[in-house]
Write an enzyme that holds these catalytic residues in place. Structure first.
Site, PDB file in Angstrom:
ATOM      1  CG  ASP A 199      -2.269  -5.423  -2.557  1.00  0.00           C
ATOM      2  OD1 ASP A 199      -3.440  -5.238  -2.184  1.00  0.00           O
ATOM      3  OD2 ASP A 199      -1.286  -5.051  -1.907  1.00  0.00           O
ATOM      4  CB  CYS A 208      -1.016  -0.014   1.132  1.00  0.00           C
ATOM      5  SG  CYS A 208      -0.533  -0.856   2.632  1.00  0.00           S
ATOM      6  CE  LYS A 243      -8.882  -7.645   8.813  1.00  0.00           C
ATOM      7  NZ  LYS A 243      -7.643  -8.430   8.601  1.00  0.00           N
ATOM      8  CD  GLN A 251      -0.771  -8.750  -0.084  1.00  0.00           C
ATOM      9  OE1 GLN A 251      -0.261  -7.686  -0.444  1.00  0.00           O
ATOM     10  NE2 GLN A 251      -1.441  -8.869   1.052  1.00  0.00           N
ATOM     11  CG  HIS A 288      -3.921  -0.197  -2.596  1.00  0.00           C
ATOM     12  ND1 HIS A 288      -2.911  -1.057  -2.979  1.00  0.00           N
ATOM     13  CD2 HIS A 288      -4.076  -0.359  -1.259  1.00  0.00           C
ATOM     14  CE1 HIS A 288      -2.460  -1.699  -1.909  1.00  0.00           C
ATOM     15  NE2 HIS A 288      -3.143  -1.291  -0.861  1.00  0.00           N
ATOM     16  NE  ARG A 314       2.324  -8.826   5.484  1.00  0.00           N
ATOM     17  CZ  ARG A 314       1.000  -8.768   5.345  1.00  0.00           C
ATOM     18  NH1 ARG A 314       0.234  -9.609   6.028  1.00  0.00           N
ATOM     19  NH2 ARG A 314       0.444  -7.881   4.529  1.00  0.00           N
ATOM     20  CG  HIS A 358      -5.729  -0.769   1.923  1.00  0.00           C
ATOM     21  ND1 HIS A 358      -4.353  -0.650   2.032  1.00  0.00           N
ATOM     22  CD2 HIS A 358      -6.237   0.372   2.457  1.00  0.00           C
ATOM     23  CE1 HIS A 358      -4.060   0.503   2.602  1.00  0.00           C
ATOM     24  NE2 HIS A 358      -5.186   1.141   2.870  1.00  0.00           N
TER      25      HIS A 358
END
Length: 665
Positions: free
Chosen positions: A406, A357, A492, A404, A408, A386, A538
């Site tokens: 992912d 992000c 979320k 991911q 945004h 991570r 997100h």
């Protein structure tokens, strides 16, 4: 004259009871059937023992086995206490610590006496037998209030060092309780419990395994043995659970990953996946599928750096809130002196990105953005790292390096609900393509968070409203709000998939975030010519490719849909005379876009069938001399007993249809 207590029941009626009465007395007053069925009570909403006296006028709801959540919680808590009592009865000198209930059972952490080895799997049958003996003795479970000093004195006198340590930390002004099992064993516990050990079904539990544990979870403390069990209300429930476990073991993605030659894990890259050609074929199909979905939904794909300066992570808030989960590296290779490497300071540190992000905000900030440009939807197949704890890693389901799907969305305040609603539709399309049903949860503000209360109020309501508008905030979709489980920057929505054997997996999410745009100074020019903050949504659908592939493997037990299967068909010969025809068939299948292999080995056909079935190949096209002469194939489909003979052209048409991804059909 003593004033009677007024006990209000769920049907609106009120019972007047003598002071000192209990919920069990109310149940008996209503009728013998309820008196027998009632196992606990909710008094003013609090779950309590059935024999605990009322303190004042109260609202009462009696709990029976039909109230399965409460009943299971009570039973599992009691099983844990019976486990501890059994271990101490068998091996005097054993020290006990704590034993909570779990999602499917219970455990208790204990320390074996000094004169014997730590407990092992070999001890479980004897412990189980002793537990059944305690249950059949129907020992009353009786609550008492003790002072902190009473607890300390008892535990110290009995050599219970762990319990004594904990008792010394309990507050003086809090009501401290113990529960007796009969007259000879007790444990300190908040409760509640069933009325007696005999309320448990002695055939409804099983001890499953032992593991090492540390006192209070700290590696610096004494090592204990954790004894795990599963506990249920009756034997039927236990057997059903054990059957589910057996089925889950067959579906274990690590086992199937080896059999299907999809991936492997090894210490040299602990927490990261080595994808083999077969496994990466699945990945590529999923990636192509998701790209088509994102392109159609108006996302623009980007690629951002793996490593960014610590100052960027500090500004975003991750350095302070998430640093222990990040891999950090010095910006320059340090000089080495006799006492080790010299690292200048945190300002010179870099970090592998744990999430995409902040980088997406930096892309958004390039140039001047007008309100007319919004919403802007950015997507990335973003690789993140991570530093997950060693013990938390699990196959490819939880790893340290992951990718991911992912995305945004940068939008105005007025566009948030519409964008979230559109995402809900997109998620539904994707999960339907894979045959998943799902539940939706709203994770609300955590205690440790950024942003104002007004900001959180607005973000939570936007997500809630979008789900309501989409018609998904219903029992059918398992709608539930989860206090305290949001991220530190945003609430979320979570999508929990249900697999073929009833397990749930939290996968997709969308978050409504005003914190990161503020902290990273993202803005757009509004209709008034002034700067405004965008809202940042997100979102991810697969979550991570690694985890989603693991879920798919276990959901389908390795028998992936043909469009996802690494090898969609194998042409296998019965005799060498058919080799040329098999090669011709493979060529035509490849030309039709089918992922196909040949098996021309000098092996019996039954051997080939078994081997390719283990590898979960959807279709085996068997050819012999007759098939070569007639231009046919004998199709053996995975999981089916009978084979079908058809022309090669019909087989190609069948495979071409099945190999087409669902979004392209």
């Amino acid at each position: 004259m003593t004033e009677l207590l007024k006990i209000s029941l769920p049907d609106g009626s009120v019972r007047e009871m003598e002071p000192g009465s209990t919920p069990a007395d109310v149940a008996a007053a209503i009728g013998p059937g309820l008196a027998k069925a009632a196992i606990a009570a909710r008094v003013d909403g609090e779950l309590r023992d059935i024999n605990r006296p009322f303190e004042s006028d109260s609202e009462l709801a009696l709990v029976t086995a039909r109230d399965e959540d409460d009943a299971l919680e009570l039973a599992r808590h009691d099983f844990a206490h019976v486990l501890a009592e059994a271990v101490q009865a068998l091996w005097p000198g054993t020290q006990i610590t704590f034993g909570p209930s779990t999602d499917d059972g219970f455990y208790y952490d204990v320390k074996a006496p000094a004169d014997r080895d730590p407990f092992s799997m070999d001890d479980l049958p004897a412990i189980e037998e002793k537990m059944r003996e305690i249950i059949k003795a129907d020992k009353p479970l009786r609550r008492e209030v003790w002072s902190r000093q009473q607890l300390i004195d008892k535990w110290e006198a009995e050599g219970e060092a762990f319990k004594a340590e904990w008792a010394r930390e309990l507050p003086e002004n809090e009501e401290l309780t113990v529960y007796w099992s009969g007259e000879d064993w007790l444990d300190m516990c908040r409760g509640p419990h069933l009325a007696s050990t005999g309320k448990l079904d002695p055939q409804a539990f099983k001890l499953m395994r032992v593991a090492g544990a540390y006192w209070r979870g700290d590696q610096k403390n004494a090592q204990l043995t954790r004894i795990y069990g599963t506990g249920w209300l009756n034997k039927k429930q236990l057997n059903a659970h054990l059957t589910r476990l057996e089925e889950a073991a067959k579906r274990d993605h690590r086992k199937l990953g080896r059999e299907m030659d999809l991936f492997h894990l090894q210490e040299e890259a602990h927490g990261s996946v080595f994808w083999h050609p077969n496994g990466y074929r699945i990945w590529r199909q999923l990636e192509a599928y998701m790209r088509r979905k994102m392109d159609k939904a108006g996302y623009r794909e980007i690629k951002t750096p793996q490593v960014m300066d610590a100052r960027q992570w500090e500004q975003s808030g991750h350095w302070g809130k998430y640093r222990e989960n990040m891999f950090v590296i010095p910006d320059e290779v340090p000089n080495t002196e006799e006492d080790g490497p010299v690292i200048s300071g945190e300002a010179d540190w870099m970090a592998l990105k744990p999430m995409n992000c902040p980088a997406h905000v930096l892309v958004f900030k390039q140039g001047i953005t007008s309100y007319r440009d919004l919403p802007i939807r950015l997507g990335e197949m973003g690789c993140c790292h991570r530093n997950e704890p060693h013990g938390a890693l699990h196959g490819i389901m939880r790893v340290r390096q992951f990718t991911q799907d992912d995305g945004h969305i940068f939008c105005t305040e007025d566009q948030v609900v519409r964008e979230v609603r559109a995402f809900c539709r997109l998620v539904d399309e994707v999960y339907s393509d894979f045959g998943f049903s799902y539940q939706i949860k709203l994770a609300l503000r955590p205690e440790n968070r950024f942003g104002s209360e007004e900001m959180w109020d607005q973000a939570e309501q936007e997500l809630r409203q979008a789900v309501i508008d989409a018609g998904l905030a219903t029992d059918e979709y398992g709608w539930e709000e989860l206090p305290g489980e949001g991220a530190f920057y945003a609430p979320k929505l979570e999508w929990h998939l249900t697999d073929a054997i009833g397990r749930t997996w939290q996968v997709g999410t969308i978050q409504s975030d005003r914190v990161l745009p503020e902290r990273l100074d993202a803005s757009y020019i509004g209709e008034d010519g002034e700067k405004h903050r965008p809202v940042m949504l997100h979102r991810a659908i697969f979550g991570t490719y690694e985890r989603f592939i693991g879920v798919l493997i276990e959901h389908f037990a390795g028998r992936l849909p043909v469009w996802l299967a690494p090898t969609q068909a194998v042409v296998a010969t019965i005799v060498s005379d058919a080799d040329d025809y098999a090669k011709e068939a493979v060529g035509k299948l490849e030309a039709a876009g089918i992922r196909v292999d040949s098996d021309l080995r000098n092996e019996k056909i039954n051997y080939k069938v078994r081997e390719h079935s283990l590898a979960k190949v959807p279709h085996l096209l068997v050819v012999g001399k007759r098939e070569a002469e007639e231009g046919t194939v004998a199709v053996r489909t995975l999981g089916e007993k009978d084979q079908r003979v058809m022309s090669l052209e019909d087989a190609i048409d069948m495979l071409r249809t099945e190999a087409t991804p669902p979004d392209l059909r």
